[in-house]
Design a protein around this motif. Structure first.
Motif, mmCIF file in Angstrom:
data_model
loop_
_atom_site.group_PDB
_atom_site.id
_atom_site.type_symbol
_atom_site.label_atom_id
_atom_site.label_comp_id
_atom_site.label_asym_id
_atom_site.label_seq_id
_atom_site.Cartn_x
_atom_site.Cartn_y
_atom_site.Cartn_z
ATOM 1 N N TYR A 1 0.392 -1.241 -0.012
ATOM 2 C CA TYR A 1 0.231 0.155 0.115
ATOM 3 C C TYR A 1 1.017 1.219 -0.171
ATOM 4 C CZ TYR A 1 -4.018 -2.937 0.831
ATOM 5 O OH TYR A 1 -4.208 -4.339 1.473
ATOM 6 N N LEU A 2 1.899 1.213 -0.897
ATOM 7 C CA LEU A 2 2.760 2.297 -1.468
ATOM 8 C C LEU A 2 2.385 3.226 -2.589
ATOM 9 C CD1 LEU A 2 5.761 0.561 0.096
ATOM 10 C CD2 LEU A 2 5.336 2.027 1.793
ATOM 11 N N ASP A 3 2.697 4.760 -1.975
ATOM 12 C CA ASP A 3 2.220 5.036 -3.890
ATOM 13 C C ASP A 3 2.915 5.030 -5.048
ATOM 14 O OD1 ASP A 3 1.443 7.943 -4.224
ATOM 15 O OD2 ASP A 3 2.374 7.904 -5.625
ATOM 16 N N ALA A 4 2.202 4.627 -6.027
ATOM 17 C CA ALA A 4 3.041 4.468 -7.668
ATOM 18 C C ALA A 4 2.148 2.385 -7.124
ATOM 19 C CB ALA A 4 3.596 4.616 -7.940
ATOM 20 N N GLU A 5 2.359 1.870 -6.238
ATOM 21 C CA GLU A 5 1.554 0.919 -6.381
ATOM 22 C C GLU A 5 0.387 0.144 -6.799
ATOM 23 O OE1 GLU A 5 2.041 -1.040 -2.249
ATOM 24 O OE2 GLU A 5 0.888 -2.853 -3.001
ATOM 25 N N GLN A 6 0.135 -0.729 -7.953
ATOM 26 C CA GLN A 6 -0.943 -1.583 -8.471
ATOM 27 C C GLN A 6 -1.739 -2.266 -7.293
ATOM 28 O OE1 GLN A 6 -1.144 -0.286 -11.988
ATOM 29 N NE2 GLN A 6 -0.219 0.665 -11.363
ATOM 30 N N ILE A 7 -2.839 -2.317 -7.709
ATOM 31 C CA ILE A 7 -4.087 -1.997 -6.200
ATOM 32 C C ILE A 7 -4.846 -2.304 -7.112
ATOM 33 C CG2 ILE A 7 -6.104 -1.626 -4.646
ATOM 34 C CD1 ILE A 7 -2.765 -1.454 -4.101
ATOM 35 N N MET A 8 -5.745 -4.013 -6.734
ATOM 36 C CA MET A 8 -6.864 -4.608 -7.883
ATOM 37 C C MET A 8 -7.810 -4.843 -7.372
ATOM 38 S SD MET A 8 -5.073 -6.616 -10.154
ATOM 39 C CE MET A 8 -7.143 -7.246 -10.708
ATOM 40 N N LEU A 9 -8.542 -4.039 -7.704
ATOM 41 C CA LEU A 9 -10.709 -4.025 -7.570
ATOM 42 C C LEU A 9 -11.289 -4.611 -8.692
ATOM 43 C CD1 LEU A 9 -12.928 -2.812 -5.221
ATOM 44 C CD2 LEU A 9 -12.250 -0.332 -6.277
ATOM 45 N N ALA A 10 -12.365 -5.160 -8.901
ATOM 46 C CA ALA A 10 -13.373 -5.900 -8.983
ATOM 47 C C ALA A 10 -12.726 -6.263 -10.797
ATOM 48 C CB ALA A 10 -14.516 -5.053 -9.505
ATOM 49 N N GLY A 11 -11.424 -6.744 -10.679
ATOM 50 C CA GLY A 11 -10.965 -7.149 -12.010
ATOM 51 C C GLY A 11 -9.819 -6.888 -12.571
ATOM 52 N N LYS A 12 -10.003 -5.237 -12.047
ATOM 53 C CA LYS A 12 -9.107 -4.618 -12.128
ATOM 54 C C LYS A 12 -8.831 -3.957 -11.760
ATOM 55 C CE LYS A 12 -10.425 -0.068 -14.760
ATOM 56 N NZ LYS A 12 -11.462 0.618 -14.468
ATOM 57 N N SER A 13 -7.299 -4.015 -12.464
ATOM 58 C CA SER A 13 -4.958 -3.166 -11.412
ATOM 59 C C SER A 13 -5.917 -1.126 -11.557
ATOM 60 C CB SER A 13 -4.892 -2.625 -12.380
ATOM 61 O OG SER A 13 -3.336 -3.039 -11.437
ATOM 62 N N TYR A 14 -5.319 -0.673 -10.369
ATOM 63 C CA TYR A 14 -5.611 0.411 -10.479
ATOM 64 C C TYR A 14 -3.708 1.416 -9.320
ATOM 65 C CZ TYR A 14 -10.739 0.453 -10.711
ATOM 66 O OH TYR A 14 -11.981 -0.282 -11.176
ATOM 67 N N THR A 15 -3.667 2.271 -9.894
ATOM 68 C CA THR A 15 -2.459 3.101 -9.457
ATOM 69 C C THR A 15 -2.494 3.297 -8.005
ATOM 70 O OG1 THR A 15 -1.581 3.182 -10.913
ATOM 71 C CG2 THR A 15 -0.568 4.916 -9.410
ATOM 72 N N LEU A 16 -2.341 3.217 -6.695
ATOM 73 C CA LEU A 16 -1.698 3.511 -5.766
ATOM 74 C C LEU A 16 -1.887 5.332 -5.784
ATOM 75 C CD1 LEU A 16 -3.166 3.777 -2.346
ATOM 76 C CD2 LEU A 16 -1.301 2.365 -2.175
ATOM 77 N N GLU B 1 -11.286 6.953 -7.419
ATOM 78 C CA GLU B 1 -11.130 8.289 -8.332
ATOM 79 C C GLU B 1 -10.784 8.368 -9.514
ATOM 80 O OE1 GLU B 1 -8.965 11.770 -5.985
ATOM 81 O OE2 GLU B 1 -11.485 11.957 -5.382
ATOM 82 N N HIS B 2 -11.438 9.488 -10.636
ATOM 83 C CA HIS B 2 -10.671 9.264 -11.903
ATOM 84 C C HIS B 2 -9.541 8.128 -12.042
ATOM 85 C CE1 HIS B 2 -12.143 13.468 -11.388
ATOM 86 N NE2 HIS B 2 -11.148 13.057 -10.748
ATOM 87 N N GLU B 3 -9.772 7.057 -12.342
ATOM 88 C CA GLU B 3 -8.903 5.453 -12.671
ATOM 89 C C GLU B 3 -8.173 5.572 -12.028
ATOM 90 O OE1 GLU B 3 -9.597 3.203 -14.913
ATOM 91 O OE2 GLU B 3 -11.672 4.594 -14.725
ATOM 92 N N GLN B 4 -7.567 5.947 -10.358
ATOM 93 C CA GLN B 4 -6.832 6.076 -9.348
ATOM 94 C C GLN B 4 -7.921 5.466 -7.910
ATOM 95 O OE1 GLN B 4 -4.601 9.354 -8.928
ATOM 96 N NE2 GLN B 4 -2.880 8.116 -10.199
ATOM 97 N N ILE B 5 -6.819 5.185 -7.384
ATOM 98 C CA ILE B 5 -7.053 4.606 -5.438
ATOM 99 C C ILE B 5 -6.317 5.490 -5.154
ATOM 100 C CG2 ILE B 5 -7.155 2.511 -3.904
ATOM 101 C CD1 ILE B 5 -7.669 0.553 -6.411
ATOM 102 N N VAL B 6 -6.910 6.202 -4.255
ATOM 103 C CA VAL B 6 -6.267 7.132 -3.478
ATOM 104 C C VAL B 6 -6.591 6.817 -1.630
ATOM 105 C CG1 VAL B 6 -5.324 9.887 -3.083
ATOM 106 C CG2 VAL B 6 -6.710 9.235 -5.430
ATOM 107 N N LEU B 7 -5.434 6.331 -1.460
ATOM 108 C CA LEU B 7 -5.013 6.150 0.098
ATOM 109 C C LEU B 7 -4.675 7.986 0.693
ATOM 110 C CD1 LEU B 7 -5.184 4.517 2.996
ATOM 111 C CD2 LEU B 7 -2.288 4.125 1.960
#
Ligand SMILES: [Zn+2]
Length: 185
Positions: free
Chosen positions: A27-42, A56-62
């Motif tokens: 869960y570090l910045d720029a890591e790829q995170i999976m959700l519902a079959g898609k990969s998002y940049t964290l 939001e905007h195809e990104q997962i924001v922590l």
């Protein structure tokens, strides 16, 4: 079918987007995170008003008040995944219980390493693996139908397979895809 608009393309989507191995995220910045079959940049942002996760905007924001440990990040993500998964399981169970003429008493979500789901046929309850939150609705739907089919036939025999085949004619492709996702942590 109710939950997939294009059955032809789900396999393509799966193979192009989902890395098969499910590992412990950092869960570090720029890591790829999976959700519902898609990969998002964290994206990780500090000095925020509260700790939360937004998509939001195809990104997962922590968003974090101050830096969080891996344990804290994992707990926050697990809670977020749980809400996402529950909201996707709910309509699938509603639909398939009616179609398969089977009713369950309860269902729950748990983090497991070796199983995607399990069915207690005596209690008529189903347990889903939290990691399913990372996989597509198509694979989630297969697990739902698989577990509900155990209410008709508890073991994985030819009767069971014919039940699954009857309700999900393309189950073999889904099962094969699901098996590629190995939980490795
Ligand atoms: Zn089974």
């Amino acid at each position: 079918m109710a939950f997939l608009t294009s059955r032809q393309s789900w396999l393509d989507k799966q193979s192009s987007s989902a890395p098969p191995c499910i590992t412990q995220a950092s869960y570090l910045d720029a890591e790829q995170i999976m959700l519902a079959g898609k990969s998002y940049t964290l994206r990780v942002l500090e000095n925020q008003s509260c700790n939360r996760i937004v998509l939001e905007h195809e990104q997962i924001v922590l968003l974090m008040v101050t830096d969080m440990s891996l344990r804290q990040r994992t707990a926050l993500f697990d809670a977020w995944y749980r809400i996402n998964l529950a909201s996707r399981i709910e309509p699938l169970l509603h639909y398939w219980q009616r179609i398969m003429a089977q009713e369950i008493s309860t269902w729950s979500i748990m983090k497991m390493k070796s199983r995607w789901g399990s069915c207690n046929t005596r209690k008529r309850s189903i347990l889903f693996n939290l990691e399913l939150a990372k996989l597509s609705d198509c694979l989630l739907e297969y697990v739902v139908v698989h577990e509900l089919a155990h209410l008709i036939e508890p073991s994985h025999n030819h009767v069971f397979k014919s039940v699954v085949e009857h309700f999900l004619p393309d189950w073999k492709g889904r099962k094969a895809m699901l098996r590629k996702h190995i939980i490795n942590y």
